[in-house]
Each structure stands twice: as C-alpha cells, then as structure tokens.
Design a protein around this motif. Sequence first.
Motif, PDB file in Angstrom:
ATOM      1  N   ALA A  70      -6.530   0.773   4.503  1.00  0.00           N
ATOM      2  CA  ALA A  70      -5.985  -0.415   3.484  1.00  0.00           C
ATOM      3  C   ALA A  70      -4.857  -0.003   2.439  1.00  0.00           C
ATOM      4  O   ALA A  70      -3.869  -0.876   2.300  1.00  0.00           O
ATOM      5  N   VAL A  71      -4.972   1.166   2.152  1.00  0.00           N
ATOM      6  CA  VAL A  71      -3.757   1.717   1.349  1.00  0.00           C
ATOM      7  C   VAL A  71      -2.342   1.704   2.260  1.00  0.00           C
ATOM      8  O   VAL A  71      -1.503   1.239   1.527  1.00  0.00           O
ATOM      9  N   VAL A  72      -2.556   2.072   3.439  1.00  0.00           N
ATOM     10  CA  VAL A  72      -1.165   1.900   4.394  1.00  0.00           C
ATOM     11  C   VAL A  72      -0.594   0.611   4.326  1.00  0.00           C
ATOM     12  O   VAL A  72       0.447   0.458   4.087  1.00  0.00           O
ATOM     13  N   LEU A  73      -1.725  -0.360   4.743  1.00  0.00           N
ATOM     14  CA  LEU A  73      -1.109  -1.698   4.927  1.00  0.00           C
ATOM     15  C   LEU A  73      -0.720  -2.249   3.464  1.00  0.00           C
ATOM     16  O   LEU A  73       0.240  -3.234   3.736  1.00  0.00           O
ATOM     17  N   ALA A  74      -1.330  -2.000   2.633  1.00  0.00           N
ATOM     18  CA  ALA A  74      -1.050  -2.528   1.420  1.00  0.00           C
ATOM     19  C   ALA A  74       0.454  -1.971   0.831  1.00  0.00           C
ATOM     20  O   ALA A  74       1.351  -2.833   0.336  1.00  0.00           O
ATOM     21  N   ALA A  75       0.726  -0.663   1.126  1.00  0.00           N
ATOM     22  CA  ALA A  75       2.125  -0.127   0.683  1.00  0.00           C
ATOM     23  C   ALA A  75       2.946  -0.607   1.621  1.00  0.00           C
ATOM     24  O   ALA A  75       4.279  -0.866   1.152  1.00  0.00           O
ATOM     25  N   LEU A  76       3.039  -0.944   2.711  1.00  0.00           N
ATOM     26  CA  LEU A  76       3.754  -1.630   3.871  1.00  0.00           C
ATOM     27  C   LEU A  76       4.205  -2.837   3.437  1.00  0.00           C
ATOM     28  O   LEU A  76       5.369  -3.387   3.938  1.00  0.00           O
ATOM     29  N   VAL A 130      -6.547   7.648  -1.030  1.00  0.00           N
ATOM     30  CA  VAL A 130      -5.313   6.923  -1.737  1.00  0.00           C
ATOM     31  C   VAL A 130      -4.056   7.535  -1.811  1.00  0.00           C
ATOM     32  O   VAL A 130      -3.077   7.191  -1.439  1.00  0.00           O
ATOM     33  N   GLY A 131      -3.913   8.982  -2.452  1.00  0.00           N
ATOM     34  CA  GLY A 131      -3.101   9.550  -2.836  1.00  0.00           C
ATOM     35  C   GLY A 131      -2.135  10.045  -1.600  1.00  0.00           C
ATOM     36  O   GLY A 131      -0.510   9.512  -1.249  1.00  0.00           O
ATOM     37  N   LEU A 132      -2.564  10.552  -0.452  1.00  0.00           N
ATOM     38  CA  LEU A 132      -1.851  11.408   0.490  1.00  0.00           C
ATOM     39  C   LEU A 132      -1.508   9.916   1.760  1.00  0.00           C
ATOM     40  O   LEU A 132      -0.504  10.052   2.016  1.00  0.00           O
ATOM     41  N   PRO A 133      -2.328   8.940   1.961  1.00  0.00           N
ATOM     42  CA  PRO A 133      -1.676   7.804   2.810  1.00  0.00           C
ATOM     43  C   PRO A 133      -0.676   7.133   1.918  1.00  0.00           C
ATOM     44  O   PRO A 133       0.345   6.701   2.602  1.00  0.00           O
ATOM     45  N   LEU A 134      -0.556   7.052   0.675  1.00  0.00           N
ATOM     46  CA  LEU A 134       0.172   6.349  -0.235  1.00  0.00           C
ATOM     47  C   LEU A 134       1.481   7.226  -0.022  1.00  0.00           C
ATOM     48  O   LEU A 134       2.945   6.585   0.328  1.00  0.00           O
ATOM     49  N   LEU A 135       1.418   8.528   0.031  1.00  0.00           N
ATOM     50  CA  LEU A 135       2.700   9.220  -0.030  1.00  0.00           C
ATOM     51  C   LEU A 135       3.364   9.260   1.281  1.00  0.00           C
ATOM     52  O   LEU A 135       4.566   9.297   1.506  1.00  0.00           O
ATOM     53  N   VAL A 166       7.162   7.794   2.209  1.00  0.00           N
ATOM     54  CA  VAL A 166       7.958   8.385   3.082  1.00  0.00           C
ATOM     55  C   VAL A 166       8.761   7.742   4.246  1.00  0.00           C
ATOM     56  O   VAL A 166       9.817   7.751   4.359  1.00  0.00           O
ATOM     57  N   VAL A 167       7.669   7.177   4.773  1.00  0.00           N
ATOM     58  CA  VAL A 167       8.276   6.599   6.175  1.00  0.00           C
ATOM     59  C   VAL A 167       9.125   5.232   5.651  1.00  0.00           C
ATOM     60  O   VAL A 167       9.955   5.012   6.347  1.00  0.00           O
TER      61      VAL A 167
END
Length: 460
Positions: free
Chosen positions: A132-138, A194-199, A203-204
């Motif tokens: 969910a963190v990855v999808l939201a950050a994208l 939360v932290g590592l997926p967001l980072l 970067v991507v």
Amino acid sequence: MAPAEPLAQRPQAEAGGAAPARRPATARERRTDVLVALGTAVVALGLLLALPPLDAADPDTIGETVSYPAVGSAPWTVLTLGLLAQAAALLAARRAPRATLVVVAGIPVLVAVLAPQAFELFGLTPFAVAVAVVLAALRVPLARLWPALTAAAVLVVVAGAAIWAVLAGGFRADFTQGLTTSIGQGVLQAVGAVGLPLLVTLVVLSRREVRVARTAEATAVDREQDALIDAAVSRERAAMARELHDIAAHHLSGIALMSAVIDRQIDSDPERAHEGVRQVREQSTAVLEDLRRLVGLLRDDSPAERAVETVAGVVDLVERARFRSDVRLDVLAADRAGGGRPLGDGVGPLAQLAAYRTVQEALANAALHAPGAPCTVTIDDRASDHLLVRIENGPAAVPAQGSTPAGGNGLRGMRERAELVGAGLQVGPTDDGGWLVALTLGREARPESDTTAADPEVAR
C-alpha cells in the motif's frame, strides 16, 4: 504493481493546488489493480501456510516449541481473514491511495485484539502495508502523503503493542519491559513496512523523472538543431536570392534598355545599332557566366570558374554601363610616396563583393528609374580605416520606359549585404531630385609590421 500516474499530471498537486479531476480507470488499469490485490493475497496466504512446516523442518529449531495456531482454528481464521481484508482493500488504492494505506495498516490492530494467539504469524501483516505504501507513493506527491504515512507507521507500532498487551493479561512485573520490547519491535516493523518501501519508491520515481528530463532535454536539443538548420537554410536562400536578383537586375535591365535604344537607332544610325547588338550579346554572355558561376558555387562537383568580384572590378563595371547611360567614375586614392596601394586594400573579400554588388544594383536602379540622368560612381580610398563608395544620379531626364518593378528587393539586398559585413549604408533622395547610395566599408586590422612595410613614410 500498478503503474504510476504520468508525471505531467502531478505538478499542480505538488504545488499545493487543487487536485485535478480523476479520470475513470481503464480496463487495463482495473485488471492491474486486481492482479496486485490477488498477488498480495496469494503471497500472504502462501507464507501463512508454508511457515509452520518450514519452521518445523529447520534443523536449528528441532526440539524447540513454537505455538503456531492450528490451521482452521479461530486465531488462524481471524488472521487469514485479516490478510484477505488487507489484500481486498488494495483494490481501492487507485481511487483513494491515502485512505487505503491507513485502512490496510489499521486492520492488523483489529487482528491483534481479536486473535493475539496468532502472534507467531503476526509478522505477515506488514507485507500488505508495504504494498500500500508503494502504491500510494506512486500516485500521491510526498508533500500530501506524509500524514497518511505517519498514521500507517503509528498503526503498525500500535498493532505490535496491542498484541503484547492482550497476551500479558494485565499489569504484571514484566509488563513494562515486555511492552517496551513490543514497541521496539513495532518500530522496526514500521521501518520495514513503511520506511524502506517509501525510500525505494522515491528512488525509482527520481530516476524516472531524471530519465524524462533527459528525454525532454534531448528533444529540445534536437529541436534547437532543427531550428539552426532551418535558419542556415534561410540564410543560404536569402544569399542566393540576393545573387540572383543582382545578376538579373543588372544584366537584364541593361539588355532591355539597350534593346530599346537599338530599336530607335536601327533605321537612323545602323552603325550604332550594330554596336548595341554587340553590347547585348556581351551582356547576355556575362549573365550566363554569372549564372554558371552561381550554380558552380551550389554544386560540390562543379567548382566556380570565376573569382569573386572586388572593388577593383567596379572600374570595368562602370565601363560596361557607359553604353546605356551617362556614367562617370571618380577614384580618390591615397597619395603615397613609393607607389599607391591596391584599390580596396585592407577590405575583406566579402566586403569587396558587397561593394561591387551595391554599385551594380545602384547602376541598374538608376538606369530603370532615372533613364538619361547622369550618374557618378565615386570610390574614396584615401582614409586608412575605411573605404567609401558613393553612387549618385540626377533626376530622370526622360520618362521611364514602360512599367518598372517596385518590389524593393534591390534596396533590401543592399541593406542585407551591408549588415552582413558590418558596413554603413546610406540610401535616399538628394536635394535636386536624384538618388544617393553611400556604402562605408571598414578595413581589416593588419599587423604593425605589414603597415610599416607598406607605408614608405612610416618606414623612414
């Protein structure tokens, strides 16, 4: 994993403005959302079923007692439903990414309260939170996403503390120490979920933005190159147009005027008419030679056979023009001991060509618009820093024969040539009704040794 929104749709939201209206999801995007949710559920349930057998088969854990909930038991069922609920919530990640992130992170708290006995498998719940963190950050800029990220991290920590508090069953002597340990473990889970997926996602995204910027820069460079090529082609076309106009205007206007004179003299003065026919033939040959030379300059396999015209060539130009009009040449050269310098000395070849073409065009204009008027060409070569060329004609002695073109291309060509070589051009009528063209050409700087050798006065 669902693709991110195009970067072009995000600047307004990043600047703090109102978010643009969301477009309906396409069939491909809906299919991608289903695959992400389904993949998350499959991975979570696969780990739920595989971890107990793998742990039992590990030689390092043989003899140790691990209280995994039995398959089908109430704690196991609650945990399974929680993992499925997290995966199902991801279906709404495209429409409401921040709310989805909070919901996915909040479900483990409910699982911890209802089924604390499944704490050995409770570490599977942060997996859906990371997705969910990855999808939201994208899909959401970080400036608007941080409240949801903070809430998700807090919920992950609270879930870990809640499962310990329920298992403790009250405030015993080791409760504080155990709660502190569970909070520490929850913080580590929050960092991992939360932290590592967001980072990684940031970067991507940054690399993607750099790639887009490089592509845009390359496109801009290509467009700039195309613009430079177009400008160069336009300059070449303008130069060709000037050359063609000068050649046609000078020679063809002379041929037309001489033909009119021959028509009047063919009966009254046959000898003069024959001389005029010879002049027409010479002019026709000259225009063909000039055109052949111009074509030779444009073709790589056909070099030009004639040199570029110079200031010294103005003398011959005036001699040829005397047949069709009253033209006089005055050359004012510097009076130096030991011999004078060549006419136009120190003036660059391109500037000398501009001077020649200016005289050529001015004589053609005088013959067309002021037939019969006296014309004087003056070459003032006395100054050390510049060369002055003046072409002045008086008012028309007789009306112009027929209609004459009035496009102004001749004067435009004069100005373009003057600007090209940095010369000064003065064009306009005179007080007596005539016309004046004055071109001032600067001399190129020469080494002091060359100046000394060419000037006997300085040498002494």
